[in-house]
Design a protein around this motif. Sequence first.
Motif, mmCIF file in Angstrom:
data_model
loop_
_atom_site.group_PDB
_atom_site.id
_atom_site.type_symbol
_atom_site.label_atom_id
_atom_site.label_comp_id
_atom_site.label_asym_id
_atom_site.label_seq_id
_atom_site.Cartn_x
_atom_site.Cartn_y
_atom_site.Cartn_z
ATOM 1 N N ARG A 155 1.106 -0.862 0.131
ATOM 2 C CA ARG A 155 0.187 0.383 -0.281
ATOM 3 C C ARG A 155 0.708 1.369 -0.329
ATOM 4 N N GLY A 156 2.278 1.327 0.168
ATOM 5 C CA GLY A 156 3.218 2.386 0.203
ATOM 6 C C GLY A 156 3.007 2.813 0.959
ATOM 7 N N ALA A 157 2.633 2.494 1.752
ATOM 8 C CA ALA A 157 3.028 2.858 3.493
ATOM 9 C C ALA A 157 4.425 3.383 4.014
ATOM 10 N N GLU A 158 5.274 3.674 4.962
ATOM 11 C CA GLU A 158 6.600 3.578 5.469
ATOM 12 C C GLU A 158 6.191 3.231 6.777
ATOM 13 N N ASN A 159 6.428 2.218 7.151
ATOM 14 C CA ASN A 159 6.594 0.996 8.209
ATOM 15 C C ASN A 159 8.142 0.333 8.793
ATOM 16 N N HIS A 160 8.061 0.471 10.216
ATOM 17 C CA HIS A 160 9.138 -0.248 9.796
ATOM 18 C C HIS A 160 9.366 -1.173 11.596
ATOM 19 N N ILE A 161 9.670 -2.305 11.715
ATOM 20 C CA ILE A 161 9.740 -3.185 12.566
ATOM 21 C C ILE A 161 10.515 -3.145 14.012
ATOM 22 N N LEU A 162 9.682 -2.412 14.415
ATOM 23 C CA LEU A 162 11.065 -2.154 16.069
ATOM 24 C C LEU A 162 11.266 -3.011 16.640
ATOM 25 N N ASN A 163 12.197 -3.654 16.849
ATOM 26 C CA ASN A 163 12.855 -4.688 17.618
ATOM 27 C C ASN A 163 13.491 -4.152 18.501
ATOM 28 N N LEU A 164 12.832 -3.788 19.683
ATOM 29 C CA LEU A 164 13.503 -3.614 20.839
ATOM 30 C C LEU A 164 14.844 -4.502 21.553
ATOM 31 N N SER A 165 15.215 -5.277 21.026
ATOM 32 C CA SER A 165 16.226 -5.917 21.820
ATOM 33 C C SER A 165 17.267 -5.867 21.454
ATOM 34 N N GLU A 166 16.890 -4.952 20.696
ATOM 35 C CA GLU A 166 18.514 -4.152 20.013
ATOM 36 C C GLU A 166 19.179 -2.547 20.693
ATOM 37 N N PHE A 167 17.742 -2.526 21.761
ATOM 38 C CA PHE A 167 18.017 -1.486 22.775
ATOM 39 C C PHE A 167 19.135 -2.398 23.914
ATOM 40 N N PRO A 168 20.447 -1.832 24.862
ATOM 41 C CA PRO A 168 20.495 -0.253 24.185
ATOM 42 C C PRO A 168 21.784 -0.910 23.564
ATOM 43 N N MET A 169 22.656 -1.943 23.053
ATOM 44 C CA MET A 169 23.920 -1.689 22.581
ATOM 45 C C MET A 169 23.910 -2.047 21.295
ATOM 46 N N SER A 170 22.567 -1.472 20.221
ATOM 47 C CA SER A 170 22.196 -1.494 19.069
ATOM 48 C C SER A 170 21.448 -0.125 18.546
ATOM 49 N N MET A 171 21.298 0.156 19.647
ATOM 50 C CA MET A 171 19.588 1.421 19.502
ATOM 51 C C MET A 171 20.029 2.734 20.661
ATOM 52 N N ASP A 172 20.263 3.554 20.450
ATOM 53 C CA ASP A 172 20.186 4.906 20.911
ATOM 54 C C ASP A 172 18.514 5.530 20.963
ATOM 55 N N ILE A 173 18.234 6.181 22.328
ATOM 56 C CA ILE A 173 16.714 7.191 22.372
ATOM 57 C C ILE A 173 17.602 8.250 22.860
ATOM 58 N N GLY A 174 16.845 9.237 21.968
ATOM 59 C CA GLY A 174 17.629 10.889 22.591
ATOM 60 C C GLY A 174 16.554 11.523 22.491
ATOM 61 N N LEU A 175 15.736 11.890 23.868
ATOM 62 C CA LEU A 175 14.636 12.979 23.951
ATOM 63 C C LEU A 175 14.807 13.985 25.041
#
Length: 320
Positions: A23-43
């Motif tokens: 359908r052309g919808a932008e999407n992403h499967i977010l795998n929380l197991s990647e945090f914190p070693m391969s994912m950063d959070i910035g608020l």
Amino acid sequence: MILIMSSPDDIHATAVQSALNARGAENHILNLSEFPMSMDIGLSFATGAPGNLALRLKSGKRIDFAAVTSVWWRRPQGFGFPPSLTDPVNRAFAQQESDFAFKGMYLSADACWVNDMTRDALASHKVWQLQTATRIGFDIPRTLITNNPDDARRFRGETGAKVIYKAFLASPMAWRETRILSDADMAQIDSVRLAPVIFQSYVPAVRDLRVTVVGRRIFAAGADTSKADYATDVRMNPGIGWTPYDLPKATADRVLAMMDAFGLEYGAFDFRVTPEGKHVFLEINPAGQFLFIQNATGMKIADAMADRLIDGKGTAAIAA
């Protein structure tokens, strides 16, 4: 942006992702197991300015939660803390701080949640399910939940028929199918003192039903119970053969009423149809599987989920 909170190994997540891509919808499967070693959070926040809610992935991709329109709270993974974090106090602290940061970000996102994570968790409680089901008008099995061995003995004697017992959660660590309470089980009934058990009168059935709800769309499928190798628990019969089922309007109305009572956008209901034609409610799983129904019947449930996520906070589809 549409997020699917799950893992790339989840075939339900990838099926819906394929429907979104078509359908052309932008999407992403977010795998929380990647945090914190391969994912950063910035608020970040400042007076008079909107907050910045972002995740940065190992690939360099940035996910702006302020731009997320819908989230499918499918089966989110746990955080992937490294094995080197062995101290239990430090590990618990890291878990606590990560939970609070992420949940605050979720609450700050103006997105449609399928399902809202709090409502999803609450709706899984079988005691509340049974109480709500009776209030709405469903037939339910006679039920006792207890850790008192004498009450369990009395229930079996008073029921005058077969009794089943089952766990509250189908945990991967201690998965148990629904079982008939046998004489051998009764010899060990004192062990229920250690934890409450769900006891129910066995429901004789001509058909098991799986009723999947996406938004206001209902997909009902049935399986002939007489063809089951293990009639006590339909999950133990993977090749039983599901076909589309014409759900009575009164039952469909109660299904939607229960969805509304729990505040859910998605749910998988289990029913049994008795020889007399009663539709007996067993339970609802807010994150239940649906591909086995889709593959057997051709019902386009993944497409319906994609459409619901694209619709976001708009007007959901009318019940099918």
